[in-house]
Design an enzyme around this catalytic site. Structure first.
Site, PDB file in Angstrom:
ATOM      1  N   HIS A  80      -7.852  -5.513   0.435  1.00  0.00           N
ATOM      2  CA  HIS A  80      -6.605  -4.868   0.490  1.00  0.00           C
ATOM      3  C   HIS A  80      -5.707  -5.309   1.573  1.00  0.00           C
ATOM      4  CE1 HIS A  80      -4.066  -1.091  -0.043  1.00  0.00           C
ATOM      5  NE2 HIS A  80      -4.260  -0.915   1.066  1.00  0.00           N
ATOM      6  N   SER A 131       0.905  -1.282   0.159  1.00  0.00           N
ATOM      7  CA  SER A 131       0.165  -0.013   0.365  1.00  0.00           C
ATOM      8  C   SER A 131       0.949   1.252  -0.052  1.00  0.00           C
ATOM      9  CB  SER A 131      -0.905  -0.091   1.052  1.00  0.00           C
ATOM     10  OG  SER A 131      -2.047   0.992   1.077  1.00  0.00           O
TER      11      SER A 131
HETATM   12  C1  GTR Z   1      -5.252   4.569   2.187  1.00  0.00           C
HETATM   13  C2  GTR Z   1      -4.871   5.252   0.806  1.00  0.00           C
HETATM   14  C3  GTR Z   1      -3.987   4.443   0.041  1.00  0.00           C
HETATM   15  C4  GTR Z   1      -3.175   3.367   0.818  1.00  0.00           C
HETATM   16  C5  GTR Z   1      -3.658   2.908   1.938  1.00  0.00           C
HETATM   17  C6  GTR Z   1      -2.702   2.167   2.718  1.00  0.00           C
HETATM   18  O1  GTR Z   1      -6.150   5.288   2.970  1.00  0.00           O
HETATM   19  O2  GTR Z   1      -5.640   6.316   0.287  1.00  0.00           O
HETATM   20  O3  GTR Z   1      -3.307   5.151  -0.951  1.00  0.00           O
HETATM   21  O4  GTR Z   1      -1.958   4.040   0.620  1.00  0.00           O
HETATM   22  O5  GTR Z   1      -4.006   3.828   2.742  1.00  0.00           O
HETATM   23  O6  GTR Z   1      -1.479   2.661   2.792  1.00  0.00           O
HETATM   24  O7  GTR Z   1      -3.156   1.164   3.370  1.00  0.00           O
END
Ligand code: GTR
Length: 429
Positions: free
Chosen positions: A400, A259
């Site tokens: 995610h 991420s």
């Molecule tokens: C979210 C962000 C993403 C990603 C994520 C993370 O809130 O919008 O770009 O980086 O966090 O790092 O888990």
């Protein structure tokens, strides 16, 4: 699940949904605008790159300059003082199959200093030196394992009050398949990313950025580096330390970032050629995903939510992605001929899996200059059907996250490429 927990989850989902709704996020493939990607091989003077040497001498530096000045900010050329202290060295870790080592990094400039703790696990069964995965954790070294000898990461208390559930040991152990990594003969080196730049705009004062000459707490220059730049820099300092460790094969260093750390890993990989394999796990906007698709998270959304991640000059592209002089296929191409692997998750639409895949696909022309194996088609592969050439890709079911499935693919990819010994750059001197 307890009633209160269900209620909290429902409230969190509603808050998430409403924030995203206000932002008018596109999740509809038919609404992706027609776009033209900036050319990978066309130099500023109009010349087309036809050889790897020309790429390295002419085009690659142009793109490095654009990513530094327009997106991630410039990594300062100057140095600060860094010292290392081994805090613990335990040959009985992971039921005796690994040695855990904790190392305090002190970054300083004059009287001001910050501290970080690197946690390593090294397999005890070794024939010679071992390859290593480097990667930041999000919630402190203590979160990656239930091992009670693991110290809390120094900056963690700045972002989470002691007593917060994130102080619980092992709360993200599911993201760190230590047993499997060790069983397959790899070492792992992790650090909490907050130790390098605590992830809140108001905490910049506690970041390594604040130690560099020219830092002004009241003024940020348009091309000044910010958190992603600092995290990338920090991972190179981890390599500096690994180079002092006799168990580690420094020709076999992979970086894996999830991420926001996937974004930082790609930028680190572009800048530091000691990373021989660069892995972006669900890195999304500002990582592997193509900005021009405007699918899921966009430049404006990310710059508003995380004003401390990218350099300030990047904000000029809010809602104007088509004007960006670069796009993310070019970032991936900067890693060539070293190996790059992009991974997506089916339900992670916020990160635009298709945009992540297409960037990997469009990085191909540079890899082909080196005679390397690229992604053959712009059709996305089916779930759980990894592509494992010199540019790797997979999409797995689910959300995610970093799953054991992902680690298995990264280990397979590293096995294949490290054994080929084809991960160095030719010399054109
Ligand atoms: C979210 C962000 C993403 C990603 C994520 C993370 O809130 O919008 O770009 O980086 O966090 O790092 O888990």
């Amino acid at each position: 699940m307890k009633k209160t927990k269900i209620l909290t989850t429902v409230i969190l989902c509603l808050v998430f949904a409403s924030t995203h709704a206000q932002q008018n996020v596109n999740y509809d493939e038919s609404q992706v605008p027609a776009y033209i990607l900036p050319e990978l091989l066309k130099c500023r003077n109009g010349e087309m790159v036809t050889t790897a040497e020309q790429w390295e001498k002419q085009r690659r530096p142009e793109l490095m300059e654009l990513f530094a000045s327009k997106m991630y900010g410039r990594t300062p050329a100057g140095d600060i003082d860094i010292s290392y202290e081994i805090l613990t060295d335990n040959p009985d870790a992971l039921s005796g199959k690994a040695t855990s080592r904790q190392v305090k990094f002190t970054f300083s400039n004059g009287n001001k200093k910050t501290e970080a703790i690197l946690l390593m696990y090294i397999p005890n069964m070794r024939k010679g030196k071992v390859p290593v995965f480097v990667g930041y954790n999000f919630k402190g070294n203590h979160s990656t394992t239930t091992d009670t000898t693991i110290l809390h990461s120094p900056a963690f208390r700045l972002v989470k009050e002691p007593g917060h559930p994130d102080w619980e040991r092992g709360n993200q152990a599911n993201r760190w398949s230590y047993d499997m990594i060790i069983d397959r003969g790899y070492a792992v080196a992790t650090m909490c990313y907050h130790d390098i730049f605590p992830d809140k705009p108001e905490l910049k004062e506690y970041s390594v950025v604040s130690l560099f000459p020219g830092y002004d707490p009241d003024k940020t220059a348009p091309e000044e580096w910010q958190a992603i730049g600092a995290w990338a820099w920090g991972s190179s300092r981890i390599i500096d330390f690994l180079e002092t460790q006799e168990e580690i094969d420094t020709n076999k260093i992979a970086i894996m970032g999830h991420s926001r750390q996937g974004k930082a890993a790609l930028w680190a990989g572009a800048q530091d050629e000691r990373f021989r394999i660069v892995i972006s796990n669900n890195s999304g906007c500002g990582g592997a995903a193509l900005f021009r698709r405007k699918f899921g998270e966009t430049a404006e959304i990310i710059n508003k939510a995380f004003p401390h991640w990218f350099c300030e000059s990047f904000r000029q592209y809010n809602n104007k992605e088509e004007l960006l002089p670069v796009d993310q296929h070019q970032l991936l191409a900067l890693i060539a001929p070293r190996k790059v692997y992009v991974a997506s998750a089916e339900e992670d639409l916020w990160a635009d899996p298709r945009g992540e895949f297409l960037a990997a696909y469009h990085a191909g022309p540079v890899y082909r200059l080196y005679g390397l194996e690229t992604i053959g088609s712009d059709e996305m592969p089916a779930l759980h059907t990894p592509i494992t050439g010199d540019i790797g890709y997979h999409i797995r079911a689910g959300k995610h996250d970093v799953k054991e499935y992902d680690w298995k693919r990264y280990l397979d990819f590293a096995d294949a490429h490290f054994s080929k010994n084809s991960v160095t750059r030719p010399s054109f001197k």
